[in-house]
Design an enzyme around this catalytic site. Structure first.
Site, short mmCIF file in Angstrom:
data_model
loop_
_atom_site.label_atom_id
_atom_site.label_comp_id
_atom_site.label_asym_id
_atom_site.label_seq_id
_atom_site.Cartn_x
_atom_site.Cartn_y
_atom_site.Cartn_z
N ASP A 97 0.85 -1.18 0.00
CA ASP A 97 0.00 0.00 0.00
C ASP A 97 0.89 1.24 0.00
OD1 ASP A 97 -2.62 1.32 0.36
OD2 ASP A 97 -1.80 1.85 2.34
N GLU A 153 1.69 -0.22 -5.00
CA GLU A 153 0.65 0.72 -5.42
C GLU A 153 1.31 2.01 -5.86
OE1 GLU A 153 -3.21 3.19 -3.69
OE2 GLU A 153 -1.66 2.46 -2.33
#
Length: 644
Positions: free
Chosen positions: A357, A386
């Site tokens: 993330d 990400e």
């Protein structure tokens, strides 16, 4: 295919897409020779041409002499050959031309996406060359078809309105068909989290559905204990959230998925924790002494306090998400290095990799350590980040990131792919600019990475794809009530489905791994969070769409050309974009007409003799006339034409 429309060359010409002018094309490995050429057509005396070359690693710049090579097509060709460093990084280049006592510059175009450049009398934008260390992406990963699951909303094994565990200060939906919503305080913070009861056993129960669909990799949104329904506010990295199950259930999920050839990827949220966590413990929910409670806490050094305890750095200023010092040694040990670190623990339980993330908020050194630990334990494990932009030249907090230099990521979430496709299908970008966008990524990404990006069109962070494709309009001026209840009308829904079929046909024949956001394959709708996180509509699926998804997944899996084949993009006119996939003597010509109202007739110049068929409709056979076929595309139609 000869679909690219060529404009007349300027009197100074270099095109980074053409191998004659840049050899080899695209990203290159360390310690590799590169030849660059520039063509000049000028009656005046060319006094000198230099190549200006800058290295990102140390910011040094040198000028290399370009020498006459030949006269060709009324142009004089100048050439220079040099070797890349043994260290990875980015190279930036442009040309300096001295003519008639004047100094001109030739560099990247205004879009800064490579290809044909521009002539300027001031310093131009530079062309990029990505220099990387050769690294092999896990073999299974390149053949994967991913399915992303937001666990609370996929399937509840306990039955509607029942839950494995309960949380304080939460709203539990008795009906699976309720709409997701937020209950907020006046300051915008969450007052009550709402839950539907989806859990890991629910995923186990639906593995046969996913296997039948053609899925062989699942990306799970976070599953560790946390206060929220989304779990990006981690409370305990070593514990499955009790509402989802326990470690034994997770091990069982991995085991049963693996038996069906499905790998599990976990979401790692390591740039911040939750304030309601063992480590911070602001709400006092845990018996351990957290960093908020005392500077003597073993976790105090993990966090970024400016005035303990109330003033601390948090993710995007959200107080419930305190940021961490990723390189604090005790944090590195806990997450990465210890024998039972978070990274290793869940790999040992059966996970096959991690999605990071907000990768751009984690130091390169931290990501490298994660990769090293993963590869030491399992060389076939994969690390995906990400990143929302071109990840080859991403600058974060004023630092150029090193994602693709060979020591960090195996893959990234390909949000640029999604953005480009949406703009093309919605008529916001023509076929030529679609071609340019994709060529820019192809040029900047190492080939192994380009063939390993996670090609998504939906996720928990964006509105549902059908809502966007149905011309629903903007949501900014809608009330929460209107957003919750908005549904496409019949005409809008039919238009959205036609566009989605075209878009997914591209997604499943494009290099990289396609990823389906749960429920997109059966027609789920919804604006931004929380409405894009509704419950999977079991028993209310759109079977026309589901049948289509099965068809394009099977097309990909049954034709390895779409996984490993060479890729060459083309465009025919403003409406029709396409590309060639090639594997040995096998060719697939993939062409797409995004026009809603008008068909298009295009001629394809074939690279191989023989008979050709439409792989989507094998009854459609094309007459090969001197290595050329004519193809008629209906509105919003794509065809995959291959030699027999």
């Amino acid at each position: 295919m000869d679909g690219v429309i060529l404009m007349e060359k300027a009197w100074i010409y270099h095109n980074s897409y053409e191998e004659y002018y840049r050899n080899p094309f695209g990203a290159v490995t360390c310690d590799r020779e590169i030849t660059l050429r520039i063509a000049v057509k000028c009656n005046s005396k060319i006094e000198n041409i230099l190549l200006a070359l800058k290295k990102s690693k140390d910011n040094t710049e040198t000028n290399l002499q370009m020498n006459f090579e030949e006269n060709k097509d009324n142009y004089t060709i100048y050439k220079v050959t040099f070797k890349t460093s043994i260290n990875p990084g980015l190279l930036w280049y442009y040309f300096i031309i001295q003519v008639n006592g004047d100094k001109l510059f030739y560099g990247n175009n205004a879009k800064q996406k490579g290809g044909e450049g521009q002539i300027l009398n001031t310093l131009p934008p530079a062309y990029q060359i990505t220099v990387y260390k050769k690294n092999q992406t896990p073999s299974w990963y390149k053949e994967a078809v991913f399915y992303q699951i937001f666990v609370d909303r996929f399937h509840n094994s306990c039955g509607e309105g029942k839950f494995l565990s309960l949380k304080d200060k939460s709203l539990l939906h008795s009906s699976w068909n309720d709409s997701p919503m937020y209950f907020k305080n006046p300051d915008g913070s969450i007052k009550r989290w709402n839950f539907f009861g989806g859990n890991l056993q629910g995923i186990i129960d639906k593995l046969s559905y996913l296997h039948d669909l053609g899925i062989n990799a699942i990306y799970l949104n976070p599953i560790f204990e946390a206060s929220s329904n989304h779990k990006y506010d981690t409370g305990d990295y070593k514990k499955i959230d009790p509402m989802f199950g326990d470690e034994e259930t997770f091990r069982d999920l991995c085991k049963k998925a693996n038996e069906l050839g499905i790998n599990i990827i976990l979401d790692g949220v390591f740039s911040h924790t939750g304030s309601d966590s063992i480590y911070f413990n602001k709400e006092g929910s845990y018996s351990e002494i957290g960093a908020y409670q005392s500077q003597d806490s073993p976790y105090y050094k993990w966090f970024k306090f400016s005035n303990h305890p109330h003033e601390y750095e948090s993710w995007w200023g959200i107080g419930t998400l305190p940021n961490v010092h990723e390189l604090e040694p005790s944090y590195v040990d806990f997450i990465i290095e210890n024998d039972d670190s978070v990274i290793k623990h869940w790999l040992k339980c059966g996970a096959k990799g991690w999605r990071l993330d907000v990768a751009d908020e984690q130091p390169d050194e931290f990501i490298k350590k994660i990769r090293n630990a993963m590869k030491e334990y399992d060389p076939e494990s994969m690390l995906m980040g990400e990143v929302w932009e071109d990840a080859s030249n991403k600058v974060s907090y004023s630092e150029l990131r090193e994602y693709f230099w060979g020591d960090e990521l195996d893959s990234v979430m390909n949000y640029p792919f999604r953005k480009t496709l949406l703009e093309y299908v919605l008529g916001q970008k023509d076929a030529e600019n679609t071609y340019i966008d994709f060529m820019s990524l192809f040029e900047n990404y190492p080939k192994d990475i380009f063939y390993s990006t996670l090609n998504l069109i939906g996720s928990h962070d964006v509105p549902r794809i059908l809502t966007l494709l149905g011309d629903a309009g903007t949501e900014q001026n809608l009330s929460d009530y209107d957003k919750e209840h908005y549904r496409l009308n019949g005409d809008q829904f039919n238009l959205a489905k036609k566009r989605l079929k075209l878009l997914t046909l591209i997604q499943f024949t494009f290099p990289g791994m396609p990823c389906i956001y749960y429920g997109d394959e059966v027609g789920m709708e919804g604006f931004s969070d929380p409405y894009n996180r509704g419950t999977y509509p079991w028993g209310k699926e759109d079977y026309e769409l589901l049948t289509w998804y099965k068809k394009v997944i099977a097309l990909r899996k049954n034709n390895k050309i779409f996984i490993n084949g060479d890729w060459e993009p083309v465009f025919f006119n403003k409406e029709v974009f396409g590309y060639i996939r090639k594997d040995g003597e096998k060719y697939a010509y993939c062409i797409f007409n995004r026009n809603v109202w008008e068909g298009s007739k295009v001629k394809i110049n074939l690279k191989q003799d023989g008979n050709y068929i439409n792989l989507l409709n094998t009854d459609e056979i094309f007459n090969n006339n001197n290595k050329q076929i004519e193809v008629l595309l209906a509105p919003l139609e794509g065809k995959i034409i291959s030699n027999l």
